[in-house]
Scaffold this motif. Structure first.
Motif, short mmCIF file in Angstrom:
data_model
loop_
_atom_site.label_atom_id
_atom_site.label_comp_id
_atom_site.label_asym_id
_atom_site.label_seq_id
_atom_site.Cartn_x
_atom_site.Cartn_y
_atom_site.Cartn_z
N LEU A 17 -3.11 14.73 -1.82
CA LEU A 17 -1.90 14.75 -0.98
C LEU A 17 -1.48 16.16 -0.55
O LEU A 17 -0.40 16.33 0.01
N TYR A 18 -2.33 17.15 -0.84
CA TYR A 18 -1.95 18.52 -0.47
C TYR A 18 -3.01 19.11 0.45
O TYR A 18 -4.20 18.96 0.22
N ALA A 19 -2.55 19.77 1.51
CA ALA A 19 -3.47 20.50 2.39
C ALA A 19 -2.89 21.89 2.61
O ALA A 19 -1.66 22.03 2.77
N LYS A 20 -3.75 22.89 2.61
CA LYS A 20 -3.30 24.28 2.70
C LYS A 20 -2.44 24.51 3.96
O LYS A 20 -1.39 25.16 3.92
N GLU A 21 -2.87 23.93 5.07
CA GLU A 21 -2.18 24.18 6.35
C GLU A 21 -0.83 23.48 6.42
O GLU A 21 0.14 24.02 6.95
N SER A 22 -0.76 22.24 5.90
CA SER A 22 0.46 21.45 6.12
C SER A 22 1.31 21.25 4.87
O SER A 22 2.45 20.82 4.95
N GLY A 23 0.76 21.56 3.69
CA GLY A 23 1.51 21.38 2.45
C GLY A 23 1.38 19.96 1.90
O GLY A 23 0.40 19.26 2.16
N TRP A 24 2.43 19.52 1.19
CA TRP A 24 2.41 18.20 0.53
C TRP A 24 2.81 17.08 1.49
O TRP A 24 3.71 17.26 2.32
N SER A 25 2.16 15.95 1.34
CA SER A 25 2.64 14.76 2.06
C SER A 25 2.53 13.55 1.13
O SER A 25 1.74 13.56 0.18
N VAL A 26 3.37 12.55 1.37
CA VAL A 26 3.32 11.32 0.58
C VAL A 26 2.72 10.22 1.45
O VAL A 26 3.02 10.13 2.65
N ASP A 27 1.90 9.38 0.83
CA ASP A 27 1.19 8.32 1.57
C ASP A 27 2.09 7.09 1.78
O ASP A 27 1.80 6.01 1.28
N TYR A 28 3.16 7.31 2.54
CA TYR A 28 4.08 6.20 2.81
C TYR A 28 3.50 5.19 3.81
O TYR A 28 2.81 5.55 4.76
N ILE A 75 3.52 0.01 8.99
CA ILE A 75 3.27 1.24 9.73
C ILE A 75 2.91 2.36 8.74
O ILE A 75 3.79 2.86 8.03
N PRO A 76 1.63 2.75 8.67
CA PRO A 76 1.28 3.88 7.81
C PRO A 76 2.00 5.13 8.32
O PRO A 76 1.96 5.41 9.53
N ARG A 77 2.69 5.83 7.44
CA ARG A 77 3.44 7.01 7.90
C ARG A 77 3.37 8.12 6.83
O ARG A 77 4.34 8.35 6.10
N PRO A 78 2.21 8.79 6.74
CA PRO A 78 2.14 9.93 5.82
C PRO A 78 3.30 10.87 6.13
O PRO A 78 3.57 11.16 7.30
N THR A 79 4.01 11.27 5.09
CA THR A 79 5.27 11.99 5.31
C THR A 79 5.26 13.34 4.60
O THR A 79 5.04 13.40 3.38
N LEU A 80 5.50 14.40 5.36
CA LEU A 80 5.52 15.74 4.78
C LEU A 80 6.75 15.90 3.88
O LEU A 80 7.86 15.50 4.26
N ILE A 81 6.52 16.46 2.70
CA ILE A 81 7.63 16.75 1.79
C ILE A 81 7.51 18.20 1.33
O ILE A 81 6.47 18.83 1.56
N ASP A 82 8.56 18.72 0.67
CA ASP A 82 8.45 20.14 0.29
C ASP A 82 7.53 20.35 -0.92
O ASP A 82 6.67 21.21 -0.91
N GLY A 90 0.81 -1.23 0.00
CA GLY A 90 0.00 0.00 0.00
C GLY A 90 0.83 1.27 0.00
O GLY A 90 0.30 2.38 -0.06
N ASN A 91 2.18 1.11 0.03
CA ASN A 91 3.04 2.30 0.08
C ASN A 91 2.86 3.17 -1.17
O ASN A 91 2.79 2.65 -2.29
N ALA A 92 2.80 4.47 -0.96
CA ALA A 92 2.74 5.45 -2.05
C ALA A 92 1.68 5.08 -3.09
O ALA A 92 1.85 5.34 -4.28
N TYR A 93 0.59 4.51 -2.60
CA TYR A 93 -0.44 3.97 -3.51
C TYR A 93 -0.99 5.07 -4.42
O TYR A 93 -1.11 4.91 -5.64
N LYS A 94 -1.33 6.21 -3.80
CA LYS A 94 -1.95 7.30 -4.59
C LYS A 94 -0.96 7.86 -5.61
O LYS A 94 -1.31 8.18 -6.74
#
Ligand code: BEZ
Length: 250
Positions: A229-240, A185-192, A134-138
């Motif tokens: 994968l983008y939210a205004k408050e937190s920015g981009w994250s990857v669905d790791y 371990i699902p770990r959505p990860t913030l990226i730039d 399921g890593n980086a599925y999206k």
């Protein structure tokens, strides 16, 4: 092979992906390096985690497919060699083998695990974290969709394999490594920015695109993924999703 379809520039890699090693400390804790141990860091990258393991008293040898990364690790004062997980020149040599964020690049996972088992001393530990089921599925789905919408891009070849707990446990057990711990371990990860992620990690998928096609690929992936994968408050994250494990050579 390690990272067989990508090329790596340590400066660029480090600037946008410091999270890769920063977020792997729980795996280093699971490794529990001890004074005087000899530990192989498989896919050592630029050596950030090898340094952390040496700080805890062990002697580390790094192996990475990228000559640039091996040089960067050497510049950090760690002994390192160019090599691949599927062709390690070691037998009964290491107290532990550590690997972070690399083994999902290896399609021949059985051959890699055989090499790891051979390189460990009896009772030696194998501790790893890799992308799991399921890593980086999206992300992968979006990349595939863009290829399907552009037949001129050619065939979409997924360079990664994200195994399940069952699959990897069976593999380790069948190669003489007793699994002590394994967890997804699902770990959505913030990226730039997702464009930087694609620049660095999607090279294996996009290597045959022209520079113009690559720009279209990135823009369209970005459009698809912005909602997911983008939210205004937190920015981009990857669905790791991490597959973290510890196994011991019998
Ligand atoms: C990962 O660490 O999960 C990953 C990194 C690059 C490409 C795909 C997955």
């Amino acid at each position: 092979m390690i990272k067989e379809t990508n090329s790596w520039n340590p400066k660029k890699y480090n600037k946008h992906t410091a999270f890769v090693s920063q977020l792997a400390m729980p795996a280093v804790d699971l490794l529990e390096p001890k004074n005087g141990e000899q530990i192989l860091d498989l896919g050592c990258g630029e050596g950030a985690l090898a340094l952390e393991i040496e700080k805890r008293g062990a002697k580390v040898i790094g192996v990475d497919l990228s000559e640039e990364m091996v040089k960067a690790t050497g510049a950090n004062g760690i002994e390192a060699y160019v090599g691949t997980a599927t062709d390690l020149p070691y037998s009964d040599e290491f107290d532990a083998i550590f690997s972070n964020a690399m083994l999902h690049w290896v399609k021949e996972s059985r051959v890699a695990v055989q090499n790891i088992a051979k390189a460990l001393k009896r009772g030696g530990r194998f501790v790893a974290e890799l992308g799991g089921e399921g890593n980086a599925y999206k992300l992968v789905k979006a990349m595939q969709e863009v290829f399907e919408n552009h037949k001129e891009f050619g065939t979409f070849n997924n360079p990664w394999h994200f195994p399940s707990v069952q699959e990897y446990s069976d593999l380790l057990n069948s190669e003489g490594l007793r699994v002590e711990y394994i967890e997804l371990i699902p770990r959505p990860t913030l990226i730039d920015d997702i464009s930087n992620w694609l620049d660095i990690f999607a090279n294996g998928i996009t290597k045959d695109l022209t520079p113009g096609q690559f720009e279209i690929f990135k823009l369209e992936c970005r459009d698809i993924l912005k909602e997911q994968l983008y939210a205004k408050e937190s920015g981009w994250s990857v669905d790791y999703v991490r597959l973290r494990l510890k196994a011991v050579k019998l």
